[in-house]
Scaffold this active site. Structure first.
Site, PDB file in Angstrom:
ATOM      1  N   THR A  97       1.225  -1.067  -0.296  1.00  0.00           N
ATOM      2  CA  THR A  97      -0.179  -0.201  -0.118  1.00  0.00           C
ATOM      3  C   THR A  97       0.693   1.302   0.343  1.00  0.00           C
ATOM      4  OG1 THR A  97      -1.271  -1.175   1.214  1.00  0.00           O
ATOM      5  CG2 THR A  97      -1.646   0.863   1.272  1.00  0.00           C
ATOM      6  N   ARG A 157      -2.406   4.930   7.309  1.00  0.00           N
ATOM      7  CA  ARG A 157      -2.219   3.242   7.502  1.00  0.00           C
ATOM      8  C   ARG A 157      -2.527   3.826   9.248  1.00  0.00           C
ATOM      9  NH1 ARG A 157      -0.134  -1.793   5.802  1.00  0.00           N
ATOM     10  NH2 ARG A 157      -2.378  -1.497   4.264  1.00  0.00           N
TER      11      ARG A 157
END
Ligand code: CP
Length: 305
Positions: free
Chosen positions: A54, A103
């Protein structure tokens, strides 16, 4: 501005617009390597949890669009280690950047952080056991690229469905289509009831199993997941489930020739390495598609597509 916090923000029409741009991005990257659509724009990665795909695919996506990237991906060397709050940290990064990708280990953290940023869009790159919307977007893109359509498919999720934010987002996104969904997990790791209810409210048929043998033959998309060691308070219960489901060439003899095997990765032991050379294994292409989808998302959120 438009932050991306949950898959529930997307209609099917919006998804398909995004996928159209992602296909263009793929062609342009293959032809030219990079573009200058987002030249002068800065993306901030703010990662409180480890990531390879990611973080790096967002960085690559921004760089291939001509933009640049700043990052706070090591909590230990940042002022988070001195006690700085999440909202102060994202405010700081947003003052240097045009878009923030976050995140965080807590469900709901992305929404809380986005509220602190009235002027800068924020993309949820995974919030605890909550959601991972950009993974679900690239997963649906993968199914369409590999199988041509989503409608009419039987999708089987396998593994730690309780803790896996990826499957929480993807099940909800698939509910925009005419699909049937199977869930295969130990009872203790079954899909949370709120996800089952959201999916059922869209009229999607769902079935729960503990044994993959009971549904592999009818499956069109086998979606494997990792047991989330970091979400288990008790290491003994992690060890108990560790080898519950492992895909091997022998198991695949019972599957359709047209079935695809997906995995958000990283894998631990859920897919034997011998499966990698099976034409049904698409998980490495799946992670490549992620960059094109994230390029499309950045271009759309920053108003350049
Ligand atoms: N699929 C995924 O989110 O991978 P990373 O944890 O490596 O980002």
């Amino acid at each position: 501005h438009q932050s991306v916090l949950s898959v529930s923000q997307f209609t099917r029409t919006e998804l398909h617009a995004l996928f159209g741009v992602a296909q263009e991005m793929r062609q342009m990257v293959n032809r030219m390597g990079m573009l200058d659509l987002l030249r002068g724009r800065v993306l901030a990665l703010v990662f409180y949890e480890p990531s390879t795909r990611t973080a790096c695919s967002f960085a690559a996506a921004m760089q291939r669009l001509g933009g640049t990237v700043i990052q706070m991906t090591d909590v230990q060397t940042s002022s988070v280690s001195k006690g700085e709050s999440l909202t102060d940290t994202v405010r700081t990064m947003a003052s240097y950047a045009d878009i923030v990708v976050l995140r965080h280990p807590e469900a709901g953290a992305a929404e809380r952080a986005a509220r602190a940023l009235p002027k800068t869009p924020l993309i949820n790159a995974g919030d605890g056991t909550g959601e991972h919307p950009t993974q679900a977007l690239l997963d649906v893109f993968t199914i369409r690229e590999e199988l041509g359509t989503v409608n009419g498919l039987v999708i089987t999720f396998v593994g730690d469905l309780r803790h896996g934010r990826t499957v929480h987002s993807l099940a909800r996104l698939l509910a925009l289509y005419q699909v049937r969904i199977n869930y295969v997990s130990p009872r203790e790791l079954s899909m949370p009831s709120e996800v089952l209810e959201d999916v059922a409210s869209r009229g999607v048929e769902q079935r729960e199993y503990t044994n993959l043998d009971d549904c592999i033959a009818e499956t069109d998309v086998l979606y494997m997941t990792r047991l989330q060691r970091e979400r288990f308070a008790d290491p003994n219960s992690y060890e108990r489930f560790h080898s519950s489901y492992v895909i091997t060439p022998r198991i695949l003899t019972r599957a359709k020739d047209t079935m695809i095997v997906m995995h958000p990765l990283p894998r631990v032991n859920e897919i034997a390495p011998e499966v990698d050379s099976d034409p049904r294994a698409v998980y490495f292409r799946q992670m490549e598609y992620g960059m094109y989808v994230r390029m499309a998302l950045l271009a759309m959120v920053l108003g350049r597509s």
